[in-house]
Design a protein around this motif. Structure first.
Motif, short mmCIF file in Angstrom:
data_model
loop_
_atom_site.label_atom_id
_atom_site.label_comp_id
_atom_site.label_asym_id
_atom_site.label_seq_id
_atom_site.Cartn_x
_atom_site.Cartn_y
_atom_site.Cartn_z
N ALA A 1 -2.22 3.43 -2.74
CA ALA A 1 -3.02 2.77 -1.71
C ALA A 1 -2.47 1.38 -1.49
CB ALA A 1 -4.49 2.71 -2.13
N PHE A 2 -2.89 0.78 -0.38
CA PHE A 2 -2.54 -0.59 -0.04
C PHE A 2 -3.84 -1.35 0.23
CE2 PHE A 2 0.57 2.43 1.49
CZ PHE A 2 1.74 1.99 0.89
N LYS A 3 -3.73 -2.65 0.28
CA LYS A 3 -4.89 -3.45 0.63
C LYS A 3 -4.49 -4.43 1.72
CE LYS A 3 -9.03 -5.11 -1.65
NZ LYS A 3 -9.68 -5.49 -2.93
N LYS B 1 -6.23 -7.12 4.59
CA LYS B 1 -7.40 -7.85 5.08
C LYS B 1 -8.66 -7.46 4.30
CE LYS B 1 -5.49 -8.32 9.74
NZ LYS B 1 -5.67 -8.03 11.18
N GLY B 2 -8.48 -7.30 2.99
CA GLY B 2 -9.61 -7.03 2.13
C GLY B 2 -10.08 -5.59 2.09
N LYS B 3 -9.40 -4.71 2.83
CA LYS B 3 -9.80 -3.31 2.87
C LYS B 3 -8.68 -2.41 2.34
CE LYS B 3 -12.93 -3.83 6.83
NZ LYS B 3 -13.27 -3.34 8.19
N TYR B 4 -9.07 -1.30 1.71
CA TYR B 4 -8.10 -0.35 1.20
C TYR B 4 -7.52 0.49 2.34
CZ TYR B 4 -9.79 -1.38 -3.51
OH TYR B 4 -10.13 -2.02 -4.67
N VAL B 5 -6.23 0.70 2.31
CA VAL B 5 -5.54 1.57 3.24
C VAL B 5 -5.00 2.74 2.43
CG1 VAL B 5 -3.60 1.80 4.85
CG2 VAL B 5 -4.91 -0.34 4.77
N PHE B 6 -5.52 3.94 2.67
CA PHE B 6 -5.14 5.07 1.83
C PHE B 6 -4.41 6.15 2.63
CE2 PHE B 6 -9.49 5.37 3.15
CZ PHE B 6 -9.73 6.71 3.49
N TYR B 7 -3.42 5.71 3.36
CA TYR B 7 -2.46 6.60 4.01
C TYR B 7 -1.10 5.88 3.99
CZ TYR B 7 -3.51 3.52 7.97
OH TYR B 7 -3.70 2.41 8.78
N ASP C 1 1.21 3.96 5.26
CA ASP C 1 1.55 3.00 6.32
C ASP C 1 2.95 2.45 6.07
OD1 ASP C 1 0.80 0.95 8.46
OD2 ASP C 1 1.26 -0.34 6.73
N LEU C 2 3.86 2.64 7.03
CA LEU C 2 5.25 2.27 6.81
C LEU C 2 5.42 0.77 6.58
CD1 LEU C 2 7.10 4.54 9.40
CD2 LEU C 2 7.30 4.62 6.91
N ARG C 3 4.70 -0.04 7.31
CA ARG C 3 4.81 -1.48 7.10
C ARG C 3 4.34 -1.84 5.69
NH1 ARG C 3 5.32 -5.99 10.27
NH2 ARG C 3 4.56 -7.91 9.32
N GLY C 4 3.25 -1.23 5.26
CA GLY C 4 2.76 -1.49 3.91
C GLY C 4 3.74 -1.05 2.86
N ILE C 5 4.40 0.08 3.08
CA ILE C 5 5.39 0.60 2.13
C ILE C 5 6.57 -0.36 2.00
CG2 ILE C 5 7.14 2.40 1.80
CD1 ILE C 5 5.08 4.40 2.92
N TYR C 6 7.17 -0.72 3.13
CA TYR C 6 8.34 -1.60 3.09
C TYR C 6 8.00 -3.00 2.56
CZ TYR C 6 11.14 1.79 5.75
OH TYR C 6 11.83 2.90 6.15
N GLN C 7 6.87 -3.54 3.00
CA GLN C 7 6.48 -4.87 2.54
C GLN C 7 6.23 -4.87 1.04
OE1 GLN C 7 2.87 -6.56 4.36
NE2 GLN C 7 4.01 -8.46 4.59
N SER C 8 5.61 -3.81 0.53
CA SER C 8 5.36 -3.70 -0.91
C SER C 8 6.67 -3.66 -1.69
CB SER C 8 4.54 -2.45 -1.20
OG SER C 8 4.42 -2.23 -2.59
N LEU C 9 7.61 -2.84 -1.25
CA LEU C 9 8.88 -2.72 -1.96
C LEU C 9 9.66 -4.03 -1.94
CD1 LEU C 9 10.02 0.81 -0.69
CD2 LEU C 9 9.38 0.20 -3.03
#
Length: 260
Positions: A143-145, A147-153, A155-163
């Motif tokens: 999962a990602f977070k 703006k204070g909310k969980y994102v549980f799919y 999300d490509l931006r979340g994936i790349y930014q996390s890595l």
């Protein structure tokens, strides 16, 4: 692709992975990963545990994995200090652990260690003919977070930014997080196949919505960007993706390289 990524500065840092094969009379499940994190924090020196907590750095990941009808505890160090302190000095010679909260004793019956240097990762970036298709298997709830909310799919931006963020935090080298590069990765990536399901991951009494399963990402950009994305996901096999990778979330494996 941002011009400054035509050259990535090499680092003498390294990534290490220790796979511990477990034997237990009681039932184990991936929801216990946070309990294993508690065991890990008891095994490492208290000064180092305090340093990790106070600095908010997570130069390691850990998770539980089930394969071939056996559970494994996987611990990864994302730089030399973490590999030495956590894997070599603290865990390597441990033969039995105790999940105190559940009063479960678990034997460690086999060890397997692998490592790769950041220089090797960077060599792959420069030298390999990477596939434009990246097949990612999310082994553990992810999962990602935002703006204070969980994102549980996925999300490509979340994936790349996390890595990219995890790489910067662990390698302590030339900064990788760059908005222009991130935007180009997102614009030239598309999820073309998926097999996912939603799950929950529990940390203490908090229920975190998450997902597990497989996706295929197709890259349509330059060879440089394709190689860069592949390098990020190769790093991600050690770092994990998303939130709470130190507690057992976000583990990935890359499958069927180079095949649609």
């Amino acid at each position: 692709m941002n011009k400054r990524f035509s050259k990535i500065y090499w680092s003498d840092e390294m990534l290490g992975k220790l796979e511990l094969k477990l034997r237990c009379a009681e039932e184990i499940n991936y929801q216990m990963a946070s309990l294993f994190h508690g065991v890990l924090m008891e095994l490492i020196p208290s000064e180092y545990a305090d340093y990790l907590h106070l600095s908010q750095l997570h130069p390691y990941s850990q998770h539980l994995e089930y394969r071939d009808e056996t559970w494994y505890w996987i611990i990864c160090g994302l730089n030399k200090e973490a590999v030495q302190t956590i894997i070599v000095d603290s865990v390597w010679n441990v033969n039995r652990i105790m999940l105190k909260k559940k009063k479960i004793k678990i034997d460690i019956i086999q060890r397997k260690y692998t490592e790769i240097s950041y220089q090797e990762l960077i060599d792959h970036f420069y030298e390999m003919e990477s596939s434009p298709y990246i097949n990612v298997h999310f082994i553990a709830p992810t999962a990602f977070k935002q703006k204070g909310k969980y994102v549980f799919y996925p999300d490509l931006r979340g994936i790349y930014q996390s890595l990219m963020s995890k790489y910067d935090s662990a390698a302590r080298d030339e900064g990788m997080v760059d908005e222009e590069t991130l935007e180009q990765l997102c614009e030239n990536s598309q999820i073309v196949r998926y097999d996912l399901k939603s799950v929950n991951f529990f940390v203490e009494k908090v229920k975190i919505p998450a997902f597990i399963g497989k996706i295929t990402i197709k890259l349509t950009g330059t060879k440089t960007m394709t190689n860069f994305a592949n390098m990020l996901f190769e790093f991600g096999e050690y770092s994990g993706i998303g939130i709470k990778t130190s507690l057992g979330m976000g583990c990935i494996k890359l499958n069927e390289r180079g095949r649609k």
